[in-house]
Design an enzyme around this catalytic site. Structure first.
Site, PDB file in Angstrom:
ATOM      1  N   HIS A  82       0.960  -1.074  -0.027  1.00 47.10           N
ATOM      2  CA  HIS A  82      -0.190   0.013   0.024  1.00 47.10           C
ATOM      3  C   HIS A  82       0.958   1.144   0.025  1.00 47.10           C
ATOM      4  O   HIS A  82       1.842   1.559   0.917  1.00 47.10           O
ATOM      5  CB  HIS A  82      -0.861   0.018   1.202  1.00 47.10           C
ATOM      6  CG  HIS A  82      -1.952   1.365   1.289  1.00 47.10           C
ATOM      7  ND1 HIS A  82      -2.877   1.276   0.522  1.00 47.10           N
ATOM      8  CD2 HIS A  82      -1.583   2.413   1.545  1.00 47.10           C
ATOM      9  CE1 HIS A  82      -3.582   2.435   0.863  1.00 47.10           C
ATOM     10  NE2 HIS A  82      -2.797   3.319   1.447  1.00 47.10           N
ATOM     11  N   SER A 183      -7.638   3.750   8.837  1.00 48.48           N
ATOM     12  CA  SER A 183      -8.721   3.762   7.682  1.00 48.48           C
ATOM     13  C   SER A 183      -7.530   2.939   6.635  1.00 48.48           C
ATOM     14  O   SER A 183      -8.284   1.583   6.167  1.00 48.48           O
ATOM     15  CB  SER A 183      -8.596   4.946   6.894  1.00 48.48           C
ATOM     16  OG  SER A 183      -8.916   5.103   5.654  1.00 48.48           O
ATOM     17  N   LYS A 187      -8.755  -1.596   6.167  1.00 45.15           N
ATOM     18  CA  LYS A 187      -9.075  -2.401   4.656  1.00 45.15           C
ATOM     19  C   LYS A 187      -8.058  -3.311   4.275  1.00 45.15           C
ATOM     20  O   LYS A 187      -8.365  -4.632   3.863  1.00 45.15           O
ATOM     21  CB  LYS A 187      -8.996  -1.091   3.673  1.00 45.15           C
ATOM     22  CG  LYS A 187     -10.109  -0.199   3.734  1.00 45.15           C
ATOM     23  CD  LYS A 187     -10.007   0.953   2.713  1.00 45.15           C
ATOM     24  CE  LYS A 187      -9.047   1.949   3.366  1.00 45.15           C
ATOM     25  NZ  LYS A 187      -9.330   3.267   2.782  1.00 45.15           N
TER      26      LYS A 187
END
Ligand code: URA
Length: 425
Positions: A82, A183, A187
């Site tokens: 990410h 956040s 995920k």
């Protein structure tokens, strides 16, 4: 439980209890807590922070708001990456097929761009036919057959975050480190990856402008991942200048394909390889050679199969913007600064990005760089090419570029920032 007492606790710098956190996230997801009440709580968190215990519980409550995916049936270990977002950050495109070619399964749930940073899905959608929206079944099938999948996160994954992120976006509360960390990690943990490498960007083009803030965000996310059983490592990487030589959707796909073909700009190649090595290590794959997989075409093979499995034509001609405008160097010398934020804003204004989630993007729009910091330039040579379908946007983009670069007298010594600034494990 009532929401006003939860807001008051954080407003008065108290610690939220696990029961308060579980209740408020669940009640907000169900619509029992109103947007204005959640906005007040988010602002209190931005101003007064949360400790690690609160952040871990907040993350767990967001995960519990939706489904959890599971990749245990796959024969390969899973590895995901990410990035916190930057300008010209196309790394996911060559990285996912490269790591798959080295033996891991790469489930890459990605997002769209908002503001000056681009989004992986917008880039890939410039390939004719390619589909970002897959059912869970389709996603698993692409992952299983090709080794990598890049697609939009389904609505079932951490729905509390989806609602809260949209609210933060319009209430000036995106920048709270506890809220960013929870956040992103809610995920990623719900997605079910076994290992995760975080690329935390630092610099003008990034969310985190200072190395201290980037370290805090990275260490918070690494702790959240590790405590949830996901092997998590973070690299802090430079975002003071754009990555590579392009910022814009189809422009970045073209550059990514160059990397997969064994070429491409050196900073993009270096960061792709650094992240690939971390992902393979975190997934427990010790004997793979990502440099070889780029050179021998095996990463390119996975790319072609992955794009085709999602309806795209890997041989299609990519869209090109209808109009170009060249910005030339006003004097000779050494380029010592080319600002990531300004280039990102220019690309966005040319049509590569969107101001609101529902806005369309132009596939061909963006900025092409002809020099990077450290390069010698000659007066009159092209410095940037601006691309758009709507030439009335050139002037608007040029307004942001006036102060975006510095050229020092020839012979000035210049040391570029290393691409990887730190590692947190
Ligand atoms: N990306 C996310 O997914 N969440 C944030 O809060 C910020 C960036």
């Amino acid at each position: 439980m009532d929401v006003i007492s939860v807001i008051r606790t954080k407003r008065d710098r108290g610690e939220l209890s696990p029961e308060q956190i579980d209740w408020v996230i669940d009640a907000y997801t169900r619509g029992v807590v109103a947007d204005e009440q959640m906005s007040a709580l988010a602002m209190a968190i931005l101003l007064n922070g949360m400790n690690r215990t609160e952040i871990a519980r907040w993350t767990a409550a967001m995960i519990a708001s939706g489904e959890r995916m599971n990749f245990d049936a796959l024969s390969r270990p899973t590895a995901d990456k990410h990035s916190t977002g930057g300008v010209g950050d196309k790394i996911t495109l060559p990285l996912a097929p490269l790591v798959a070619a080295c033996g891991a399964a790469v489930p890459q749930l990605s997002g769209r761009g908002l503001g000056h940073t681009g989004g992986t899905l917008d880039k890939l959608e410039s390939i004719p036919g390619w589909r970002a929206l897959l059912s869970n079944e389709e996603m698993l099938n692409v992952l299983d057959t090709t080794g990598a999948v890049i697609c939009a996160a389904g609505d079932g994954l951490a729905p509390a975050d989806k609602k809260l992120y949209a609210l933060r976006d319009v209430t000036g509360t995106v920048e709270a480190i506890p809220l960013i960390a929870s956040s992103i990690m809610s995920k990623k943990i719900a997605e079910g990856t076994g290992s995760l490498v975080l690329d935390v960007k630092v610099g003008t083009g990034a969310f985190m402008k200072t190395i201290e803030d980037a370290r805090e965000l990275a260490s918070t996310m690494v702790a959240l991942g590790t405590d949830s059983g996901v092997k998590t490592v973070a690299l802090l990487t430079d975002m003071s200048t754009p990555l590579g030589l392009t910022a814009g959707n189809a422009l970045e796909v073209r550059e990514s394909v160059e990397v997969l073909a064994g070429g491409g700009p050196q900073d993009v190649v270096d960061l792709t390889l650094a992240l690939a090595r971390e992902m393979l290590d975190a997934a427990g794959i010790k004997d793979a050679d990502p440099e070889k997989a780029l050179a021998d075409g095996s990463a390119m093979d996975v790319w072609r199969r992955m794009i085709a499995a999602q309806g795209g034509d890997p041989d299609a001609t990519l869209p090109v913007a209808r109009e170009q405008h060249v910005v030339t160097a006003p004097q000779s010398g050494v380029l010592t600064r080319l600002d990531a934020y300004d280039i990102g804003v220019a690309a966005w204004r040319l049509g590569a990005g969107r101001a609101r989630k529902e806005d369309p993007v132009q596939a061909g729009a963006g900025v092409e760089l002809h020099a990077k910091p450290g390069d010698t330039v000659t007066a009159g040579q092209p410095l940037l090419t601006l691309h758009t379908d709507t030439p009335e946007k050139f002037e608007y983009a040029l307004q942001t570029l006036g102060g975006s670069y510095d050229i020092a007298p020839a012979g000035t010594s210049f040391t570029a920032n290393p691409i990887v600034l730190d590692r947190i494990a």
